[in-house]
Design an enzyme around this catalytic site. Structure first.
Site, mmCIF file in Angstrom:
data_model
loop_
_atom_site.group_PDB
_atom_site.id
_atom_site.type_symbol
_atom_site.label_atom_id
_atom_site.label_comp_id
_atom_site.label_asym_id
_atom_site.label_seq_id
_atom_site.Cartn_x
_atom_site.Cartn_y
_atom_site.Cartn_z
ATOM 1 C CG LEU A 73 46.124 6.808 42.372
ATOM 2 C CD1 LEU A 73 45.246 5.937 43.212
ATOM 3 C CD2 LEU A 73 45.330 7.809 41.556
ATOM 4 N N PRO A 74 49.306 9.891 43.526
ATOM 5 C CG PRO A 74 48.636 12.131 43.473
ATOM 6 C CD PRO A 74 48.287 10.783 42.939
ATOM 7 C CE LYS B 16 59.727 4.555 44.711
ATOM 8 N NZ LYS B 16 58.432 5.038 44.282
ATOM 9 C CG ASN C 183 45.739 11.644 45.940
ATOM 10 O OD1 ASN C 183 46.885 11.979 46.205
ATOM 11 N ND2 ASN C 183 44.763 12.524 45.781
ATOM 12 C CE LYS D 156 54.259 9.886 48.028
ATOM 13 N NZ LYS D 156 53.948 9.295 46.711
ATOM 14 C CB THR E 210 55.576 5.630 46.244
ATOM 15 O OG1 THR E 210 56.201 5.006 45.131
ATOM 16 C CG2 THR E 210 56.485 5.518 47.465
#
Lengths: 301, 301, 301, 301
Positions: free
Chosen positions: A68-69, A174, A73, A249, A99
């Site tokens: 998911l973004p 990450k 979400n 982001k 992420t």
């Protein structure tokens, strides 16, 4: 193959789409869901079962992957009105490849645990190309004894599946990787730009950096200067690849994590600002290596 | 071996010392000079001829290598009262391996040319260890047809000898590499520090970065976190290696070149400031990877 | 008035033009020169004597003011083939109001001294408006006993004439002021932009800053947000005022001075990079307060 | 005076202590609470009623001021097990003068509203000295018709009470002011340091900046260079004033707000990093103007 039990997949966007397809290729029946129904159509044709909500997925599959973004979400898909947790079965394995802020991963893990299920965060490194080719890198956080179960599925989609530690450390790995990536990319763009201005041939300069201590993934695998390498976004007008908005982001997540842990990240925060300015200046949808173009002085003045 | 013609060597400091020794090992009679007479003694014992000035070197050798700490030193050695140019022979080959402002290299080249001799800039990548092992990288700028003559000597001291273009481009390549190196090193330090704060094991994080897009020389070959790699300065209290003052100096050269060519280098300039602050805070003589230590929050507060 | 002795003025650009006019208004006969003959025409109509070279000016006036765009221009005007020094009279007073590297001011001072004349650096603060209104601030470096002679002329063009110390300190004061100005301006733009995003009315926010510790010239006298103040460039599409290229130039001088004196200037160097990026992105000719516009995220995305 | 109704005050630390005393001076009976009982003793002697929890305060007073160090403390005091909301009376006016994330202020406001009471955020500008002197600036967010009721109390402690808009805008104004303050302070420190290196007298340089466009509160009211001004922390070994940790905290809030609203704040984020590094290098408890000392190169090297 036919005997494999179904796997749920929620979030069929740019990344989720090829990832879910690779699960199907490996013989897993897929139970699919996406907020945008049109994203599911293709999967219906591929034999996947399309559902109407994350809760429905949880009802039919006890292993679910989510992609998911952003944090809100992810919260919605897990803990929302029709979220996974409404119908999750005890003992289910829920793997989130989004992420997001590691702190949110930890919150979700707690909520999942309360239902008697297992949560792992497993964000990916590698873009759409790697997702298609099935050679993503997964960085996995969660209880170690569940790692092998997760790995069985993740190896269908990635060539590296790395156990990082407790819940949230997948996200941490990450975020740290992408912060360093952004810094190296901007650094490569600056060094290449300066060298060109000082009279060096770009291909030669890239070759020198790559045999010296300036060598990095951004210089030797994804060089941001048009014409230096083939098959990378810089040679295709910075199309495809990993978008500037996505990088901004991830750097925002790094910034929040650094602020909360009082960790000085002077270049990481500057990299965040540069990608933020690029978003404001029309580069939002270009590959993040377009920072070379952003920094390059225009001729006309 | 005895038939080789002598080579002049001016500047026998930390780097010049092992470089000149490698020339001797390859059978070249060396005509030596250093402002500090004690730096020459060792070479006398090795059979080198020690002289009293750069001019004296120029009188006795028509191939000279200079290895000096900064632009003013280089100017003095070439154009000073007892400088090389006072007695340089026509057709001599003068190779400057100092790291200096490319604009100064160009000035020196002009002065040398007027005397009918040839000047090349050939700064090195790699520290004292590489100088000893004879595997430095030389980045060479100057007239292309003289490159092979220079290469003959430089291969005695380095494993890579790269032709970069006209005079000054050797310096340009060096400066660009080191600017990118500084940026990647600080970035690696920030990413490792943040990851550790977020609960990751440092060795594991390094492994993940090195198989992902954050990979760079500073993460995979010279990791700044104590205990992650052996045989690097970070595992030896940041002793040895490439000093913070030297890195600050090279970043100053990058900054001046960028300012003069109006090239934006946001991270390069920030890296310069960070190494400058480190010099002010007691890190001047430590290896440049000590930026990890500088950024790490102290426990006591 | 008629009895006043003539004053030379070299460099009749945006700033020099109104400055020279103010000298004329105060009754000084002006001996004018500019590389662009059209810049002189207007002065011919005003009764000034127009000459063909800086040397000619020096022949006819023993007090000369120079106002030039950069170090190379200043060197040319003073020490060039037809420069002032070719015909300067002993005892002449040469005042350079250009903004250049303090090191170059010191070089020029030495050359002027050798000819038995006096050199002072006297760069200005205040833009074209202040030049017209005759209320520039002059920061003057040079021998103290000549200061009053210089002040007599400079008060015709400025309301503040400050003695700063030996030659070069005028430039130093100017550079330090403009570096702080650039930092405060960008800071004001960031703070206003962030406040607006968080729901504050821009005029109210400006009022609050101006009564608090965030108060600065950029917030209370030259606010960069359109509509907050009248009569400033931000309310006129960032036209007029102090151009972004000029600010980038001054910050470059600050950067070079800081590098040469090993002074850490982390925000000053970042400000330099931001104005450099603005030049590359089409803001070169806009007032430097346009950094607010540069940082503001575009709606369309 | 005796007829005034009591006012609750929670949080009697460095700032809360003198603020509550000023309320008492203006004749308000104070109902006091602090987690550290010893902080209350002094107030008992002054005639204040000391309670055992925030809930107790809410039971006895229908106007309460809170002054707490961070978001978690504020959440605890309002919504904790013995928090204000446990016993708050309908129609009570709760004013939070803590500096916290505007998003948390909004959350608290919602919770307070549900209980039929009114919440306003009213953080302050000005340090301990201003708190003692009763000339703080209050930036107030909340429903406009309640502003006068709040102002009645706040004017006892501050000379400026500014209405900023809906809930959260008080925090927004505070955060923006302090971000600009940090940027100007670092900029002043850099400019002063550079000027001194270039040969200027610090007092003279401060005077010049203060009459020019570099003028700011940090240069004219709180100069960071020892000896330039009297009565400021820089002339008292950076003791007292506004601590570096507190500034780092406020910059962290600015950073989080900027990240969440996607606002580029390149210098604000760099200022945050610099104060973060200072905390790591032993400056945590010094006044934030000690950045001058932090940047100053040490002699010994």
């Amino acid at each position: 193959m036919a005997s494999k039990t179904p796997v749920g997949f929620i979030g069929l966007g740019n990344m989720g789409n090829p990832m879910a397809k690779n699960l199907i290729k490996h013989g897993y029946p897929v139970i699919a869901y996406d907020v945008f129904p049109e994203a599911c159509k293709e999967f219906q044709d591929l034999g996947a079962q399309v559902t109407e909500s994350p809760a429905d997925v949880a009802e039919r599959a006890d292993r679910i992957i989510t992609m998911l973004p952003s944090s809100p979400n992810a919260k919605e898909v897990y803990t929302g009105a029709n979220g996974i947790l409404k119908k999750v079965k005890k003992g289910s394995l829920l793997i989130d490849s989004s992420t997001i802020d590691p702190a949110v991963s930890k919150e979700l893990a707690k909520a999942v645990e309360k239902m008697g299920a297992v949560f792992m965060d497993a964000p990916v490194s590698g873009g759409v190309g790697a997702a298609r080719a099935g050679n993503l890198t997964f960085m996995v956080g969660g209880v170690e004894q569940e790692f092998n179960a997760a790995k069985e599925l993740l190896t269908c989609m990635g060539s590296n599946v790395v156990y990082c530690g407790e819940v949230g450390t997948g996200q941490a790995a990450k975020i740290c990787n992408n912060m360093l990536l952004a810094i190296s990319m901007i650094g490569t763009a600056e060094a290449m730009n300066l060298g060109i201005r000082l009279g060096l041939d770009p291909k030669l300069l890239a070759k020198i950096l790559n045999m010296s201590s300036g060598r990095c993934w951004s210089s030797d695998t994804y060089n941001p200067v048009p014409g230096v390498m083939e098959g990378v976004p810089s040679s295709n007008n910075y199309q495809g690849g990993f978008g500037t908005t996505l990088m901004a982001k991830d750097l925002g997540l790094a910034q929040i994590s650094a602020t909360n842990t009082k960790t000085p990240v002077p270049l990481g925060s500057q990299a965040h600002q540069i990608y933020r300015m690029m978003c404001a200046k029309g580069y939002a949808l270009k590959d993040f290596s377009a920072v070379f173009q952003f920094l390059r002085e225009e001729e006309s003045l």
